[in-house]
Design an enzyme around this catalytic site. Structure first.
Site, mmCIF file in Angstrom:
data_model
loop_
_atom_site.group_PDB
_atom_site.id
_atom_site.type_symbol
_atom_site.label_atom_id
_atom_site.label_comp_id
_atom_site.label_asym_id
_atom_site.label_seq_id
_atom_site.Cartn_x
_atom_site.Cartn_y
_atom_site.Cartn_z
ATOM 1 N N ASP A 81 0.823 -1.216 0.000
ATOM 2 C CA ASP A 81 0.000 0.000 0.000
ATOM 3 C C ASP A 81 0.856 1.264 0.000
ATOM 4 O O ASP A 81 1.958 1.280 0.540
ATOM 5 C CB ASP A 81 -0.925 -0.024 1.236
ATOM 6 C CG ASP A 81 -2.072 0.966 1.114
ATOM 7 O OD1 ASP A 81 -2.363 1.420 -0.008
ATOM 8 O OD2 ASP A 81 -2.678 1.290 2.153
ATOM 9 N N HIS A 135 2.546 3.458 -9.060
ATOM 10 C CA HIS A 135 2.277 2.041 -9.315
ATOM 11 C C HIS A 135 3.452 1.391 -10.052
ATOM 12 O O HIS A 135 3.800 0.246 -9.790
ATOM 13 C CB HIS A 135 0.990 1.873 -10.124
ATOM 14 C CG HIS A 135 -0.236 2.299 -9.351
ATOM 15 N ND1 HIS A 135 -0.472 1.892 -8.057
ATOM 16 C CD2 HIS A 135 -1.294 3.096 -9.679
ATOM 17 C CE1 HIS A 135 -1.619 2.424 -7.626
ATOM 18 N NE2 HIS A 135 -2.135 3.164 -8.595
ATOM 19 N N LEU A 142 10.673 -20.414 -4.395
ATOM 20 C CA LEU A 142 9.616 -19.647 -3.731
ATOM 21 C C LEU A 142 8.284 -19.775 -4.485
ATOM 22 O O LEU A 142 8.281 -19.836 -5.712
ATOM 23 C CB LEU A 142 10.068 -18.185 -3.746
ATOM 24 C CG LEU A 142 9.099 -17.116 -3.304
ATOM 25 C CD1 LEU A 142 9.175 -16.970 -1.792
ATOM 26 C CD2 LEU A 142 9.453 -15.795 -3.963
HETATM 27 C C1 IPE Z 1 -5.549 -2.594 -0.220
HETATM 28 O O1 IPE Z 1 -5.181 -1.266 -0.365
HETATM 29 C C2 IPE Z 1 -5.522 -3.288 -1.537
HETATM 30 C C3 IPE Z 1 -4.202 -3.483 -2.137
HETATM 31 C C4 IPE Z 1 -3.058 -3.169 -1.590
HETATM 32 C C5 IPE Z 1 -4.226 -4.104 -3.433
HETATM 33 P P1 IPE Z 1 -6.262 -0.108 -0.553
HETATM 34 O O2 IPE Z 1 -5.493 1.145 -0.714
HETATM 35 O O3 IPE Z 1 -7.208 -0.465 -1.635
HETATM 36 O O4 IPE Z 1 -7.037 -0.152 0.836
HETATM 37 P P2 IPE Z 1 -7.863 0.962 1.601
HETATM 38 O O5 IPE Z 1 -8.877 1.508 0.641
HETATM 39 O O6 IPE Z 1 -6.885 2.013 2.044
HETATM 40 O O7 IPE Z 1 -8.460 0.251 2.772
HETATM 41 C C1 IPE Z 2 -1.441 0.302 -3.410
HETATM 42 O O1 IPE Z 2 -1.258 1.670 -3.447
HETATM 43 C C2 IPE Z 2 -1.738 -0.292 -4.763
HETATM 44 C C3 IPE Z 2 -3.139 -0.708 -4.964
HETATM 45 C C4 IPE Z 2 -4.095 -0.641 -4.075
HETATM 46 C C5 IPE Z 2 -3.466 -1.227 -6.255
HETATM 47 P P1 IPE Z 2 -2.489 2.682 -3.474
HETATM 48 O O2 IPE Z 2 -2.882 2.932 -4.887
HETATM 49 O O3 IPE Z 2 -3.583 2.205 -2.598
HETATM 50 O O4 IPE Z 2 -1.795 3.976 -2.880
HETATM 51 P P2 IPE Z 2 -2.403 4.970 -1.803
HETATM 52 O O5 IPE Z 2 -2.888 4.146 -0.662
HETATM 53 O O6 IPE Z 2 -3.504 5.728 -2.473
HETATM 54 O O7 IPE Z 2 -1.253 5.827 -1.415
HETATM 55 MG MG MG Z 3 -4.015 2.462 -0.640
#
Ligand code: IPE
Ligand code: IPE
Ligand code: MG
Length: 241
Positions: A12, A29, A123
């Protein structure tokens, strides 16, 4: 040091990493994919057997269309570019999540990755894509209900083992350690069933900044934990207790 056999990561913070640099979310990303590459390599070197990564949740469909298509594109690029090298390093790939909700070209790529690497023994990289734990449990419940309706099993034959065997993670041991980056301290619908007795490590760094050092820090925190599974640790009981 006790090394966890199965580490699961909620990757995240890509968006916030990009924002902090004045870049579009896509750049975050992209940097996240690079962090994933490094982490897979480090996990193998550190003796981890199973690495599960949360790449796209069943709730991530609520993001803007352009971001969704960027994320789908990155998955395709990752599989196309990295599959040969992962295979060469003995990595076995498994995908969990609802594939029916994905485009046919992505489904085909996922199947190709699993088929090519199915006999590998280094792995196992489990990619949670279009994954949501509630959705996974609902799909398992449906399969069990259908088996009962067909008279293949009886209701009282349903146990933790039969439920587990109908989840996407059938055959994969429960995660010992769940890591979440970016400072958020929640599961966001990740492995609700499987993480019943996992240890959790929340790290402040955004996912693109994660690497071998951060993984080692999490492993160190894990090694200091005492897992009791609802019981008592016999080695720590005094005579009076
Ligand atoms: C969880 O992250 C999903 C992934 C890392 C793929 P999100 O960014 O979607 O989660 P919330 O919305 O902060 O809970
Ligand atoms: C995690 O990073 C990747 C996915 C959920 C696909 P985010 O896109 O949720 O990044 P933040 O949380 O908005 O910083
Ligand atoms: Mg996120």
């Amino acid at each position: 040091m006790t090394t966890p056999a199965h580490v699961a990561i909620i990757m995240d913070g890509n968006g916030r990493w990009a924002k902090a640099r004045g870049l579009p979310r896509l750049a975050g990303h992209r940097a996240g994919v690079e962090a994933l590459r490094k982490t897979v390599r480090a996990a193998g070197e550190l003796g981890i057997t199973w690495l599960t990564v949360y790449a796209f949740s069943s709730e991530n469909w609520s993001r803007p269309k352009t971001e969704i298509s960027d994320l789908m594109g990155l998955l395709k690029i990752f599989i196309r570019r990295d599959l040969a090298e992962l295979h060469h390093s003995g990595v076995k790939i498994r995908i969990i999540g609802d594939r029916d909700g994905l485009q046919p070209d992505i489904r085909a790529l996922l199947t190709e990755a699993e088929t090519l690497t199915r006999n590998n023994r280094a792995l196992t990289l489990v990619i949670a894509f279009n994954y949501g734990a509630r959705d996974e449990i609902v799909r398992a419940a449906r399969k069990l209900a259908e088996a009962i309706a067909k008279g293949e099993i009886t209701a009282d034959a349903i146990s933790s083992e039969t439920v587990g065997a109908h989840l996407d993670t059938a055959g994969i041991p429960d995660p010992d350690l769940v890591i979440r980056t970016s400072g958020e301290q929640r599961l966001s619908n990740f492995l609700l069933w499987q993480a019943a007795y996992s240890e959790f490590v929340f790290q402040p760094c955004f996912w693109p900044d994660f690497g071998r050092t951060e993984l080692e820090d999490a492993l160190q925190a894990f090694a200091a934990r005492e897992r009791r599974y609802g019981g008592v640790d016999a080695t720590k009981q005094g005579v009076a207790s």
